[in-house]
Design a protein around this motif. Sequence first.
Motif, PDB file in Angstrom:
ATOM      1  N   GLY A   1       0.758  -1.195   0.009  1.00  0.00           N
ATOM      2  CA  GLY A   1       0.006  -0.043   0.043  1.00  0.00           C
ATOM      3  C   GLY A   1       0.727   1.212   0.065  1.00  0.00           C
ATOM      4  O   GLY A   1       0.429   2.154  -0.554  1.00  0.00           O
TER       5      GLY A   1
ATOM      6  N   ARG B   1      -7.024   3.684   1.812  1.00  0.00           N
ATOM      7  CA  ARG B   1      -7.759   3.148   0.409  1.00  0.00           C
ATOM      8  C   ARG B   1      -6.663   2.197  -0.373  1.00  0.00           C
ATOM      9  O   ARG B   1      -7.171   1.356  -1.095  1.00  0.00           O
ATOM     10  CB  ARG B   1      -8.155   4.315  -0.474  1.00  0.00           C
ATOM     11  CG  ARG B   1      -9.366   4.850   0.218  1.00  0.00           C
ATOM     12  CD  ARG B   1      -9.690   6.352  -0.400  1.00  0.00           C
ATOM     13  NE  ARG B   1     -11.053   6.991   0.315  1.00  0.00           N
ATOM     14  CZ  ARG B   1     -12.290   6.737   0.049  1.00  0.00           C
ATOM     15  NH1 ARG B   1     -12.541   6.396  -1.205  1.00  0.00           N
ATOM     16  NH2 ARG B   1     -13.198   7.319   0.759  1.00  0.00           N
ATOM     17  N   THR B   2      -5.586   2.374   0.017  1.00  0.00           N
ATOM     18  CA  THR B   2      -4.533   1.628  -0.589  1.00  0.00           C
ATOM     19  C   THR B   2      -4.711   0.129   0.087  1.00  0.00           C
ATOM     20  O   THR B   2      -4.509  -0.809  -0.358  1.00  0.00           O
ATOM     21  CB  THR B   2      -3.214   1.919  -0.555  1.00  0.00           C
ATOM     22  OG1 THR B   2      -2.598   1.999   0.698  1.00  0.00           O
ATOM     23  CG2 THR B   2      -2.972   3.374  -1.013  1.00  0.00           C
TER      24      THR B   2
ATOM     25  N   ILE C   1       4.843  -0.855  -9.489  1.00  0.00           N
ATOM     26  CA  ILE C   1       4.728  -0.973  -7.953  1.00  0.00           C
ATOM     27  C   ILE C   1       5.855  -2.216  -7.717  1.00  0.00           C
ATOM     28  O   ILE C   1       6.315  -2.001  -6.596  1.00  0.00           O
ATOM     29  CB  ILE C   1       3.349  -1.719  -7.413  1.00  0.00           C
ATOM     30  CG1 ILE C   1       2.116  -0.501  -7.739  1.00  0.00           C
ATOM     31  CG2 ILE C   1       3.216  -2.192  -6.326  1.00  0.00           C
ATOM     32  CD1 ILE C   1       0.590  -0.885  -7.635  1.00  0.00           C
TER      33      ILE C   1
ATOM     34  N   ILE D   1      -3.020   7.752  -3.925  1.00  0.00           N
ATOM     35  CA  ILE D   1      -4.119   7.480  -3.253  1.00  0.00           C
ATOM     36  C   ILE D   1      -4.043   7.566  -1.739  1.00  0.00           C
ATOM     37  O   ILE D   1      -3.108   7.162  -1.188  1.00  0.00           O
ATOM     38  CB  ILE D   1      -4.468   5.993  -3.664  1.00  0.00           C
ATOM     39  CG1 ILE D   1      -4.666   6.077  -5.383  1.00  0.00           C
ATOM     40  CG2 ILE D   1      -5.835   5.514  -3.101  1.00  0.00           C
ATOM     41  CD1 ILE D   1      -4.853   4.664  -5.770  1.00  0.00           C
TER      42      ILE D   1
ATOM     43  N   TYR E   1       0.749   6.998  -6.697  1.00  0.00           N
ATOM     44  CA  TYR E   1      -0.461   7.431  -7.349  1.00  0.00           C
ATOM     45  C   TYR E   1      -1.171   8.573  -6.390  1.00  0.00           C
ATOM     46  O   TYR E   1      -2.326   8.811  -6.977  1.00  0.00           O
ATOM     47  CB  TYR E   1      -1.116   6.026  -7.675  1.00  0.00           C
ATOM     48  CG  TYR E   1      -0.402   5.374  -8.870  1.00  0.00           C
ATOM     49  CD1 TYR E   1      -0.360   5.515 -10.018  1.00  0.00           C
ATOM     50  CD2 TYR E   1      -0.070   3.940  -8.204  1.00  0.00           C
ATOM     51  CE1 TYR E   1       0.323   4.874 -10.981  1.00  0.00           C
ATOM     52  CE2 TYR E   1       0.688   3.185  -9.297  1.00  0.00           C
ATOM     53  CZ  TYR E   1       0.682   3.750 -10.334  1.00  0.00           C
ATOM     54  OH  TYR E   1       1.483   2.805 -11.421  1.00  0.00           O
TER      55      TYR E   1
ATOM     56  N   PHE F   1      -8.328  -1.834  -7.907  1.00  0.00           N
ATOM     57  CA  PHE F   1      -7.499  -0.721  -8.666  1.00  0.00           C
ATOM     58  C   PHE F   1      -8.599  -0.004  -9.498  1.00  0.00           C
ATOM     59  O   PHE F   1      -8.761   1.233  -9.603  1.00  0.00           O
ATOM     60  CB  PHE F   1      -6.572  -1.281  -9.427  1.00  0.00           C
ATOM     61  CG  PHE F   1      -5.284  -1.530  -8.588  1.00  0.00           C
ATOM     62  CD1 PHE F   1      -4.643  -0.572  -7.921  1.00  0.00           C
ATOM     63  CD2 PHE F   1      -4.686  -2.723  -8.544  1.00  0.00           C
ATOM     64  CE1 PHE F   1      -3.423  -0.491  -7.100  1.00  0.00           C
ATOM     65  CE2 PHE F   1      -3.827  -2.853  -7.659  1.00  0.00           C
ATOM     66  CZ  PHE F   1      -2.938  -1.945  -7.116  1.00  0.00           C
TER      67      PHE F   1
ATOM     68  N   HIS G   1      -3.808   6.737   1.958  1.00  0.00           N
ATOM     69  CA  HIS G   1      -3.239   5.607   2.624  1.00  0.00           C
ATOM     70  C   HIS G   1      -4.223   4.326   2.984  1.00  0.00           C
ATOM     71  O   HIS G   1      -4.152   3.156   2.534  1.00  0.00           O
ATOM     72  CB  HIS G   1      -2.487   6.011   3.948  1.00  0.00           C
ATOM     73  CG  HIS G   1      -2.043   4.766   4.772  1.00  0.00           C
ATOM     74  ND1 HIS G   1      -1.161   3.801   4.428  1.00  0.00           N
ATOM     75  CD2 HIS G   1      -2.595   4.199   5.875  1.00  0.00           C
ATOM     76  CE1 HIS G   1      -0.910   2.783   4.998  1.00  0.00           C
ATOM     77  NE2 HIS G   1      -1.584   3.022   6.245  1.00  0.00           N
TER      78      HIS G   1
ATOM     79  N   ILE H   1       1.711   2.132  -3.386  1.00  0.00           N
ATOM     80  CA  ILE H   1       0.642   2.546  -4.016  1.00  0.00           C
ATOM     81  C   ILE H   1       0.413   4.089  -3.862  1.00  0.00           C
ATOM     82  O   ILE H   1       0.121   4.947  -4.697  1.00  0.00           O
ATOM     83  CB  ILE H   1      -0.534   1.982  -3.894  1.00  0.00           C
ATOM     84  CG1 ILE H   1      -0.372   0.484  -4.278  1.00  0.00           C
ATOM     85  CG2 ILE H   1      -1.780   2.532  -4.782  1.00  0.00           C
ATOM     86  CD1 ILE H   1      -1.581  -0.483  -3.962  1.00  0.00           C
ATOM     87  N   THR H   2       0.782   4.604  -2.834  1.00  0.00           N
ATOM     88  CA  THR H   2       0.384   6.125  -2.156  1.00  0.00           C
ATOM     89  C   THR H   2       1.525   6.729  -2.694  1.00  0.00           C
ATOM     90  O   THR H   2       1.423   7.915  -3.517  1.00  0.00           O
ATOM     91  CB  THR H   2       0.340   6.056  -0.607  1.00  0.00           C
ATOM     92  OG1 THR H   2      -0.722   5.425  -0.280  1.00  0.00           O
ATOM     93  CG2 THR H   2       0.255   7.522  -0.194  1.00  0.00           C
TER      94      THR H   2
ATOM     95  N   ILE I   1      -7.752  -1.909  -0.925  1.00  0.00           N
ATOM     96  CA  ILE I   1      -7.695  -2.303  -2.412  1.00  0.00           C
ATOM     97  C   ILE I   1      -6.717  -3.520  -2.230  1.00  0.00           C
ATOM     98  O   ILE I   1      -7.174  -4.737  -2.815  1.00  0.00           O
ATOM     99  CB  ILE I   1      -6.855  -1.218  -3.221  1.00  0.00           C
ATOM    100  CG1 ILE I   1      -7.810  -0.059  -3.447  1.00  0.00           C
ATOM    101  CG2 ILE I   1      -6.453  -1.864  -4.420  1.00  0.00           C
ATOM    102  CD1 ILE I   1      -7.128   0.988  -4.121  1.00  0.00           C
ATOM    103  N   ILE I   2      -5.943  -3.706  -1.261  1.00  0.00           N
ATOM    104  CA  ILE I   2      -4.762  -4.813  -1.429  1.00  0.00           C
ATOM    105  C   ILE I   2      -5.343  -6.003  -0.546  1.00  0.00           C
ATOM    106  O   ILE I   2      -5.108  -7.164  -1.016  1.00  0.00           O
ATOM    107  CB  ILE I   2      -3.510  -4.391  -0.973  1.00  0.00           C
ATOM    108  CG1 ILE I   2      -3.112  -3.347  -2.134  1.00  0.00           C
ATOM    109  CG2 ILE I   2      -2.548  -5.460  -0.731  1.00  0.00           C
ATOM    110  CD1 ILE I   2      -2.729  -4.239  -3.303  1.00  0.00           C
TER     111      ILE I   2
END
Length: 395
Positions: free
Chosen positions: A275, A288-289, A360, A284, A282, A347, A286, A278-279, A292-293
């Motif tokens: 995560g 929310r990553t 990533i 996003i 992109y 995603f 924290h 991803i932040t 997602i994962i």
Amino acid sequence: MNNFTYFNPVKIVFGEGQIKELASLVPKNAKVLITYGGGSAVKTGTLDEVKTALNGESREIFEFGGIEPNPEFSTLMRAVDMVHAHNIDFLLAVGGGSVLDGTKFIALTATLKDDSDHEQAWQALLNRTKDITSAIPLGTVLTIPATGSEMNSGGVINHSERHAKLSFGNPNAYPKFSILDPAKTLTLPIRQVMNGIGDAFVHVMEQYLTYPVNAKVQDAFSESLLKILIEEGTAVKENLNDMDIRKNIMWTATMALNGLIGVGVPQDWATHMIGHEITSLYGIDHARTLTIILPSLLTVLKDQKHAKLVQYGKNVWNLTGSDDKIADTAIVKTAEFFKSLDLPISFNDVELDDNVISPILAQLQAHGMVKLGENKNVDLAVSEQILRVAVDFKA
């Protein structure tokens, strides 16, 4: 249960109106630097309330605002320069987890000598600050329940230029005290409230959903925290001004990452490490990553986490049936809960696609994140599997 040593020196001052206690908590002759974020502390009047509470003694008060939602290394270094320029000897963080994390990093790196180019601080971050032996004392006034930073000694720092988001931990960075006023959460946008619930939920899961070691206290505590987050996360959407709900969310988020449920048990943290990348790449949020994962990670690692998934399904979601069915349904229930909070689980939910996978993975490799998870077997190949499932995961 594994052997452990548990230590937590943070004094918690909980409840409405407790900011007034700053008068007795902050040393009377201190040179205090108040740190805060993007301005909500100013707009809501919290900063003025803090300064009023600190008045009346011989303290000198300075301010440093603008700490980002993912605290930037360069911003924090400007605060360190300010600490040196004014001989600051006490830090007071006012805000959410990012402000608190950033202030801990300021407290630690301000003790480094001859660091005018901040290279020592960067090397300290790469080394997770473990070699820093002292810190400027700090306290916190929490306004966003989510990270548990108010009662632990770690944090996460972003360095956009290097595309790095790195965690650190150092026992010298424990706050001396943390004030938790649940009334402050009433000013938050609903998105931040839901982010906080998702963040706290995944914090518990990282420490709980691994493999059994017969740690009954930690397991029961974790399961209770998860059930509270499910109940109150659902309730707060319909009762935004219910103070009892806000109190329970705030205290649960603190207990989720103050170290207690993680002692004596294996821990995962692969969701967080992925995560973070991803932040960094992109931008996003924290939390929310993490949402997602996590469902995709549980799907890919279902076999190795099977026993705990079944326990989780039975004790948290009250599921029945075959163990395989319970494990599968527990993952679905988790994803459905995130969706009910308007949090993404793929995603696609944040308008990204499989083009994110290679960048990533490259970042994970660059930062040495190639042996993740409780069994250290989440290598780049497994991370790629998780990311591919996460592209269009559906509950």
